[in-house]
Each structure stands twice: as C-alpha cells, then as structure tokens.
Design an enzyme around this catalytic site. Structure first.
Site, mmCIF file in Angstrom:
data_model
loop_
_atom_site.group_PDB
_atom_site.id
_atom_site.type_symbol
_atom_site.label_atom_id
_atom_site.label_comp_id
_atom_site.label_asym_id
_atom_site.label_seq_id
_atom_site.Cartn_x
_atom_site.Cartn_y
_atom_site.Cartn_z
ATOM 1 C CB VAL A 13 -0.968 -0.021 1.209
ATOM 2 C CG1 VAL A 13 -1.701 1.294 1.338
ATOM 3 C CG2 VAL A 13 -1.956 -1.175 1.059
ATOM 4 C CE LYS A 121 -8.216 -4.223 7.131
ATOM 5 N NZ LYS A 121 -7.806 -4.481 5.826
ATOM 6 N N GLY A 198 -2.129 -15.106 -4.745
ATOM 7 C CA GLY A 198 -1.717 -13.984 -3.895
ATOM 8 C C GLY A 198 -2.883 -13.254 -3.250
ATOM 9 C CD GLU A 201 -1.729 -11.758 4.566
ATOM 10 O OE1 GLU A 201 -0.697 -12.033 5.191
ATOM 11 O OE2 GLU A 201 -1.981 -10.645 4.084
ATOM 12 C CE LYS A 216 -11.834 -4.638 4.520
ATOM 13 N NZ LYS A 216 -11.635 -5.693 3.527
HETATM 14 N N1 LIG Z 1 -3.091 -4.641 0.310
HETATM 15 C C1 LIG Z 1 -4.336 -4.182 0.172
HETATM 16 O O1 LIG Z 1 -4.957 -4.345 -0.873
HETATM 17 C C2 LIG Z 1 -4.983 -3.413 1.298
HETATM 18 C C3 LIG Z 1 -6.259 -2.859 1.082
HETATM 19 C C4 LIG Z 1 -6.843 -2.083 2.082
HETATM 20 C C5 LIG Z 1 -6.175 -1.907 3.282
HETATM 21 N N2 LIG Z 1 -4.953 -2.506 3.471
HETATM 22 C C6 LIG Z 1 -4.288 -2.282 4.753
HETATM 23 O O2 LIG Z 1 -3.130 -1.482 4.515
HETATM 24 C C7 LIG Z 1 -2.105 -1.816 5.454
HETATM 25 C C8 LIG Z 1 -0.847 -2.187 4.690
HETATM 26 O O3 LIG Z 1 -1.121 -3.304 3.882
HETATM 27 P P1 LIG Z 1 -0.056 -3.872 2.846
HETATM 28 O O4 LIG Z 1 -0.799 -4.770 1.931
HETATM 29 O O5 LIG Z 1 0.747 -2.760 2.281
HETATM 30 O O6 LIG Z 1 0.852 -4.761 3.804
HETATM 31 P P2 LIG Z 1 2.381 -5.147 3.564
HETATM 32 O O7 LIG Z 1 2.662 -5.295 2.109
HETATM 33 O O8 LIG Z 1 2.664 -6.283 4.487
HETATM 34 O O9 LIG Z 1 3.168 -3.845 4.056
HETATM 35 C C9 LIG Z 1 3.236 -3.449 5.370
HETATM 36 C C10 LIG Z 1 4.600 -2.851 5.566
HETATM 37 O O10 LIG Z 1 4.687 -2.286 6.877
HETATM 38 C C11 LIG Z 1 5.963 -2.578 7.392
HETATM 39 N N3 LIG Z 1 5.930 -2.497 8.850
HETATM 40 C C12 LIG Z 1 5.491 -3.393 9.752
HETATM 41 N N4 LIG Z 1 5.568 -2.902 10.995
HETATM 42 C C13 LIG Z 1 6.092 -1.665 10.861
HETATM 43 C C14 LIG Z 1 6.441 -0.646 11.776
HETATM 44 N N5 LIG Z 1 6.259 -0.795 13.064
HETATM 45 N N6 LIG Z 1 6.969 0.521 11.299
HETATM 46 C C15 LIG Z 1 7.175 0.683 9.968
HETATM 47 N N7 LIG Z 1 6.856 -0.247 9.051
HETATM 48 C C16 LIG Z 1 6.325 -1.399 9.497
HETATM 49 C C17 LIG Z 1 6.279 -3.959 6.888
HETATM 50 O O11 LIG Z 1 7.664 -4.146 6.949
HETATM 51 P P3 LIG Z 1 8.378 -5.505 6.484
HETATM 52 O O12 LIG Z 1 8.534 -5.333 5.005
HETATM 53 O O13 LIG Z 1 9.645 -5.529 7.208
HETATM 54 O O14 LIG Z 1 7.435 -6.609 6.878
HETATM 55 C C18 LIG Z 1 5.723 -3.897 5.470
HETATM 56 O O15 LIG Z 1 6.659 -3.443 4.535
HETATM 57 C C19 LIG Z 1 -2.659 -2.968 6.299
HETATM 58 O O16 LIG Z 1 -3.138 -2.449 7.501
HETATM 59 C C20 LIG Z 1 -3.775 -3.525 5.437
HETATM 60 O O17 LIG Z 1 -4.781 -4.140 6.204
HETATM 61 C C21 LIG Z 1 -4.346 -3.243 2.514
#
Ligand SMILES: NC(=O)c1ccc[n+]([C@@H]2O[C@H](COP(=O)([O-])OP(=O)(O)OC[C@H]3O[C@@H](n4cnc5c(N)ncnc54)[C@H](OP(=O)(O)O)[C@@H]3O)[C@@H](O)[C@H]2O)c1
Length: 329
Positions: A13, A121, A198, A201, A216
């Site tokens: 994101v 969320k 993908g 998880e 949500k």
């Molecule tokens: N993907 C979607 O389609 C989607 C849609 C709506 C909402 N969301 C929400 O958006 C958020 C991010 O999702 P995502 O898909 O981008 O997840 P992601 O790909 O797992 O990215 C999360 C990132 O945050 C990093 N992280 C973890 N703890 C941290 C901290 N304390 N400080 C700084 N960085 C930290 C992780 O680091 P590492 O790389 O080291 O693990 C990772 O790179 C989640 O809350 C998710 O529920 C996602």
C-alpha cells in the site's frame, strides 16, 4: 508552501500510494520527507525524497538506506516526533486485537496536529471515537473496500440522510474462495487457489474467520451510525466449514448492520444468496455494499476491495481532501 509528507509502512500500500502520487499528483504541493519501513529501511531527508527513486530502490530488492546513503535514519515513532510532518500516511499491517503499533503512531501524530491518512483498519475499528477528536484530521478511505470510495461517497453525498443499515460483501479473499466453491471446489482447494494467486495470506485466519469483514462493518457503523461498538458486539462466523455448492444459490460472507429500537445489530456470517439478491452477482475478489437510508431507499456500490494501485488511490483521494481542507489546493 508544500505539505511535508511522511510514510510509515512501505509495503504494497505504501508503495502503491507513491505510484499513484507520481502518476496523478505531480502538481500537488507536497514534499515527501520521510519513509519508515521495517526491513525496507527508514530514511529522512529534510529537502525531500524523490518518490520514483524510492520505488526503484525497493523494486530492486534493496533497502532504502542503501540507496539514500546520506539520509538520516528516523524509525516510525521518531519520524512522527521529529520529522516536522504536516501529513502522515500510515500503512503498517492491521492488528485487530490491540491496533498497535499503528494506534500509537496515529495518536501521537494527531495530538501534535499532524493530519493522518491510514489504510489500517485496526486503529479506526477499535479506537475511532478517541482518535476523531485529537487535533489533526483523520482520514481512512482505504480501510473499507479500498479503491471503491464508499466512505467518501457517504460523507459527501448523503449529508442529512439517516443510515438505517448496511449489508455487504466486504472481504475479497473470502468472496473469491466462495466463488470458486460455487463452481464445485472444496474449501481447501479454493483456499489453495486463492493463496496461489496472492489473494490469501499463508495464514488466512483474518479473512476466512471473518475478522477483516468485522473490522470494516464496525468502521461503517461507528462512523456513520453514531455508535461506538467493539468487536465483541458483533456476531461473527467464518467460512471454513462450508461445503462446496452447486445448487441455485451461492454462499457469501455477508456483513450486516441493522438499526433497531435497542441499538444497532451487527453480524458477519455466511449466507445462502439467491439470484433475486444483488449480492448474488458480486463474484471473485469484488466487494459490494448496500446502504439502506431513510430517504433514498437502498443504494448499492460495487467495486474493487483490495489491490496495490486501488488502495494507493484511496490514500491519494484522502490526500486531496486533506490538502483542500488545509487550503493548500
Ligand atoms: N493490500 C491491500 O490491498 C490493502 C487494502 C486495504 C487496506 N490494506 C491495509 O493497509 C495496510 C498495509 O497493507 P499492505 O498490503 O501494504 O501490507 P504489507 O505489504 O505487508 O506492508 C506493510 C509494511 O509495513 C511494514 N511495517 C510493519 N511494521 C512496521 C512498523 N512498526 N513501522 C514501519 N513499518 C512497518 C512492513 O515491513 P516488512 O517489510 O519488514 O514486513 C511492510 O513493509 C494494512 O493495515 C492492510 O490491512 C491493505
């Protein structure tokens, strides 16, 4: 003067947002000064970070600190405290038990007058009533149906309308699995396919046990129905023990909120959906939301519920609103 932007969480994101910013927001008065990832590194450059360079760096599998050698290192909380930010983009993983560490980052930021845009969320589902009055603006379009702007739609277009309830398919992973099962696959086969693509998880619990949809629907209820419900107020049931189906109905994981004399009843559970129901036609990873109102009857919104660019776009929309409210554009 440009708004100073910081990003915490630089995964799908965080990167998707930067991609949209580059494509659609080249003329916006914003300056990216900090990115705090975890394994991706943490960089702070007061004069500004080139977003394209940051994306290129992680796409090559490098850590940001390798690519921006002269940058200061400010880990997440330090970025909030010392980055002199105007806007924080928070995109760390969702934690539906404590909402941490995002809750702390967001609270600190808002209390210091920093506006926050989050895709997470946890903090909104669990702590909205506390966060909404802390100082800075809090926006979270990406948290519900990601790229389909349901929150903005209600906020902008249903002013004064009473919301009597919500009913929807709010989790794309389970909807994909159930769509596969309506073609005759077993739950295990469908889950494997979702993981291969993908969509799910390796630990799919948050999706298949209904926690993600619960978060949500809680956000929708607490923001638009004036309640402060918590996860224990929601009846929740997952999809793991459903059989494959080939009949004249489809199983769907349906999130429902109904206004009653006694309050609002909220549930997330699998339902048999027949062709006379608009949710019957929502297949694959798509999401949909029916909004029941006092004046307009029922409105339906349907669209993507996840994705890198889709979710990045939701953050971008929030950014435009914050810049507008702060009279920067
Ligand atoms: N993907 C979607 O389609 C989607 C849609 C709506 C909402 N969301 C929400 O958006 C958020 C991010 O999702 P995502 O898909 O981008 O997840 P992601 O790909 O797992 O990215 C999360 C990132 O945050 C990093 N992280 C973890 N703890 C941290 C901290 N304390 N400080 C700084 N960085 C930290 C992780 O680091 P590492 O790389 O080291 O693990 C990772 O790179 C989640 O809350 C998710 O529920 C996602």
């Amino acid at each position: 003067m440009s708004a100073r932007l910081g990003i915490i969480g630089f995964g799908t994101v965080g990167q998707g947002f930067l991609e949209v910013l580059i494509k659609k927001g080249a003329d916006l008065p914003v300056k990216l000064v900090g990115i705090a990832g975890r394994s991706k590194g943490e960089i702070f450059i007061d004069e500004g970070i080139d977003p394209a360079e940051a994306l290129r760096c992680v796409a090559e599998g490098k850590n940001l600190n390798e690519c921006f050698k002269d940058a200061l290192r400010l880990p997440s909380l330090e970025l909030v405290r010392k980055g002199n930010l105007d806007i924080l983009i928070e995109a760390t993983p969702t934690n539906l038990e404590t909402a941490e560490p995002a809750f702390t980052y967001i609270k600190e930021a808002l209390k210091s007058g920093i506006d926050v845009i989050t895709a997470n969320k946890g903090p909104v589902a669990l702590h909205y009533s506390e966060l909404k009055n802390l100082g800075g603006i809090l926006r979270f379009e990406a948290t519900v149906m990601s790229g389909t702007p349901v929150l903005g739609f209600i906020e902008d277009n249903l002013k004064g309308v009473e919301i009597l309830g919500f009913r929807g398919i709010l989790n794309g992973t389970t909807n994909f699995i159930l769509t596969e099962m309506s073609g005759g696959r077993t739950y295990e086969e469908a889950l494997k396919e979702a993981q291969r693509r993908g969509y799910a998880e390796s630990d799919p619990t948050a999706d298949v046990e209904g926690f993600d949809a619960l978060a949500k629907i809680l956000i929708l209820v607490n923001v638009f129905m004036g309640k402060a419900l918590s996860p224990t107020d929601v009846k929740r049931e997952g999809i793991t023990s459903l059989p494959a189906t080939t009949g004249d109905f489809k199983w769907k994981l349906v999130a429902t909120a109904i206004k009653k004399e006694s309050g609002v009843e909220v549930s997330v559970k699998p339902e048999r959906i027949y062709p006379d129901d608009p949710l019957y036609y929502v297949d694959g990873t798509e999401n949909a939301l029916l909004i029941k109102t006092d004046i307009l009857g029922t409105i339906m919104l349907k669209g993507p519920g996840a994705g890198r660019l889709e979710t990045g776009f939701a953050i971008f929309l929030d950014l435009l609103k914050v810049l507008k409210e702060r009279e920067k554009i």
